[in-house]
Design a protein around this motif. Sequence first.
Motif, mmCIF file in Angstrom:
data_model
loop_
_atom_site.group_PDB
_atom_site.id
_atom_site.type_symbol
_atom_site.label_atom_id
_atom_site.label_comp_id
_atom_site.label_asym_id
_atom_site.label_seq_id
_atom_site.Cartn_x
_atom_site.Cartn_y
_atom_site.Cartn_z
ATOM 1 N N TRP A 63 0.821 -1.205 0.000
ATOM 2 C CA TRP A 63 0.000 0.000 0.000
ATOM 3 C C TRP A 63 0.860 1.262 0.000
ATOM 4 C CZ3 TRP A 63 -5.016 0.978 -0.821
ATOM 5 C CH2 TRP A 63 -5.521 2.221 -0.431
ATOM 6 N N ASN A 64 1.978 1.239 0.743
ATOM 7 C CA ASN A 64 2.838 2.415 0.886
ATOM 8 C C ASN A 64 3.988 2.445 -0.117
ATOM 9 O OD1 ASN A 64 1.598 3.706 3.266
ATOM 10 N ND2 ASN A 64 2.203 1.830 4.309
ATOM 11 N N ASP A 65 4.010 1.501 -1.036
ATOM 12 C CA ASP A 65 5.079 1.493 -2.035
ATOM 13 C C ASP A 65 4.932 2.715 -2.944
ATOM 14 O OD1 ASP A 65 6.194 0.571 -4.884
ATOM 15 O OD2 ASP A 65 7.143 -0.642 -3.326
ATOM 16 N N PRO A 66 6.054 3.353 -3.315
ATOM 17 C CA PRO A 66 5.977 4.548 -4.170
ATOM 18 C C PRO A 66 5.218 4.310 -5.476
ATOM 19 C CG PRO A 66 8.182 4.323 -3.263
ATOM 20 C CD PRO A 66 7.441 3.099 -2.859
ATOM 21 N N SER A 67 5.288 3.095 -6.014
ATOM 22 C CA SER A 67 4.588 2.826 -7.266
ATOM 23 C C SER A 67 3.074 2.844 -7.094
ATOM 24 C CB SER A 67 5.033 1.473 -7.827
ATOM 25 O OG SER A 67 4.703 0.427 -6.928
#
Length: 509
Positions: A63-67
Motif C-alpha cells: 500500500w505504501n510502495d511509491p509505485s
Amino acid sequence: MTMTLQRIVTVPGLLTALAFAVHGAPVPPPEQLLPADTLLVLAVPDCGKSRAEWRQSPASQLWNDPSMKAFTEKLWTKVKTDLIEPFEKSAGIKLADYSALAQGQVTFAVTQNGWDGVGEARPGLLLLVDAGSKADTLKTNLAMLRKKWVDSGKPLKTEKIREVEFTVLVASPDDLGKALGAALGSDTGTAKAPGGAEPADKSAGKLEWIVGQSDSLLIAGNSIKDIEKVLVRQSGGSVAHLAETASFAASFNAQLRGASAYVWVNAKPLIETVVKQLARGTGDDAGQPRGPLPGPDRIFAALGLTGLQTVAASVRDTAEGCHIEGRLTVPESARRGLFKLVAFEAKEAEPPPFVPVDAVKFNRWRLDLPKAFATLEAMIVEMSPQAAGVIKLLLDNAGKDKDPNFDLRKSLIGNLGDDVISYEKAPREQTLEAMGSQPNLILIASPRAQELAASIQALASFMPQRGTKNKEREFLGRKVYALGLPPAPVPGGGPPVERTLHYTASGGY
C-alpha cells in the motif's frame, strides 16, 4: 551493596506508582471487562502493537510502495471527500480527533441485556477504547463533543454511574439517518410518513448513547447496567464477566489468546433469541397457521444452526505472514443440516504425486459427495416437504424426455466419490486477461469415472446449448469431452469471451 540494590529496585517502583497515580491502573483486557452475557465481541486487544505489526506486513508495504502512490492518494481523496467529510459535517465531529487516541484495546460488544426475543428489551451495545497516555486528549475531545452537540441544538443529559460522570447524547433515528445519508450522498435521513408528510411524533423512538471516560478508558453504550458492570470490573470489583463463561474460555484458550484481533460470537443464545424474534408476528403465538412457508424455527433446525454453539475468528502475524483462523463449535451429537453436509472424513489430504511442483494454488476436500447430497435432500425435506417433492420430481425425470433410460441419481450422483482436488498454475502472461484465466484442473473421485464422464455429457446434451457446442474427441486412447459454457463478460466492455469446459476420465477421477 544492599543499599544500592534497594535503590535500583525502588526507583522503578516509585515511577510505576507515580504513573498509576496520574493515569490510573492498567485497563483489564476485553474478556475481563465485558459482562458475562456478551453475545458478540470484536476486539483489537493492543492497538499500539497491532499498528506496528501492520506497518511491517506485506499488505502495508504494498500500500505504501511509491509505485502505488497515485492510486492510493486518489482512492483516499475519494473516500475522504465522499464519505468522511459529509459524515463529519452532519455529525459535528472530526474522526481524526479520535482515530489516533487508541493506545490499548478497542472493543465493540453486543450483550443480551434482557433481550429474549419476546419482550420489548433490546440488546446492549458497548464500545471500549483505551487511550493510554492520551487520556488527557480524550478528556478534551469529549468536552468538545458535548459543546458541539449542545451548539447544534440536540438534547443532552448527564448521568452518574458509580461516581463517574457520563454524558447521555439524545438523538432521533432521523439524526443518525441524516448523518449516514450525508456520507452516502443520499436522502436516507429524510424519513417521512406516507404522502410526504412529516412524522406525527418527532419525539418517538429517541436513541440515547451514553458516553464517558474512566481513567484512560472511553466507554460508550446504550445500557447503564452494562456500563456499570464494566466500571466494577475496571476497579477490580467482583461481577460475572466474559472470561468466566465456559464457552468463551474454551475458544480463548484454543484460539484467541495472543491474537492481534479477534471476533467471537456466542451463537447458541443469539440464535435462540433471533428465532423467537422472527417468530413474532407470524401468527404462531396466536394459534394462527403459518401458511405454506416454513417457520423460522423449522428453517434454523433443518439447517443445523440450533446446534451451533460458538463462532470465532482470529488474526495474528507470524514469521510466515498473516495467519487467519476461523472456528465453529458444534458438538458431534448435534451436527445436522449444513454441519453434517460438510462433515469431512479423516482421510489423506496432502497433494497427490501428480500435482505439478509449479502449481501456485492447491485445494483438496475429502467429502463423501453421495452422502452429502442425501443430507442436502433430507435438510430440504425437513424444511419444506412441498419443495422437496418438487425437487425430487425434477431429479427423477431429468433427461427422460430425450432418453427414457437415463437415471440422474444412478448415473451422476451414484458415481461420485469422496475426493475433490483442484490446483492452479501461474498465468501464461502477465496481463489482466491472462491473470483471469490461469490454467487450472479439477479432479472429482469416482468409483466408475468413465460412467460419470459419460453421464455429464448425456445430461449436457439434454440442456439448451450455449456458447461452444458440446464435442468429444480421442486423445491417448481416452475420450475427452468439451462442454460449452456461457460466455464470460469482458471488463471495460467488448465482445464476451467464449468458454469451454474440457473433461475426461482417468485414474479414478
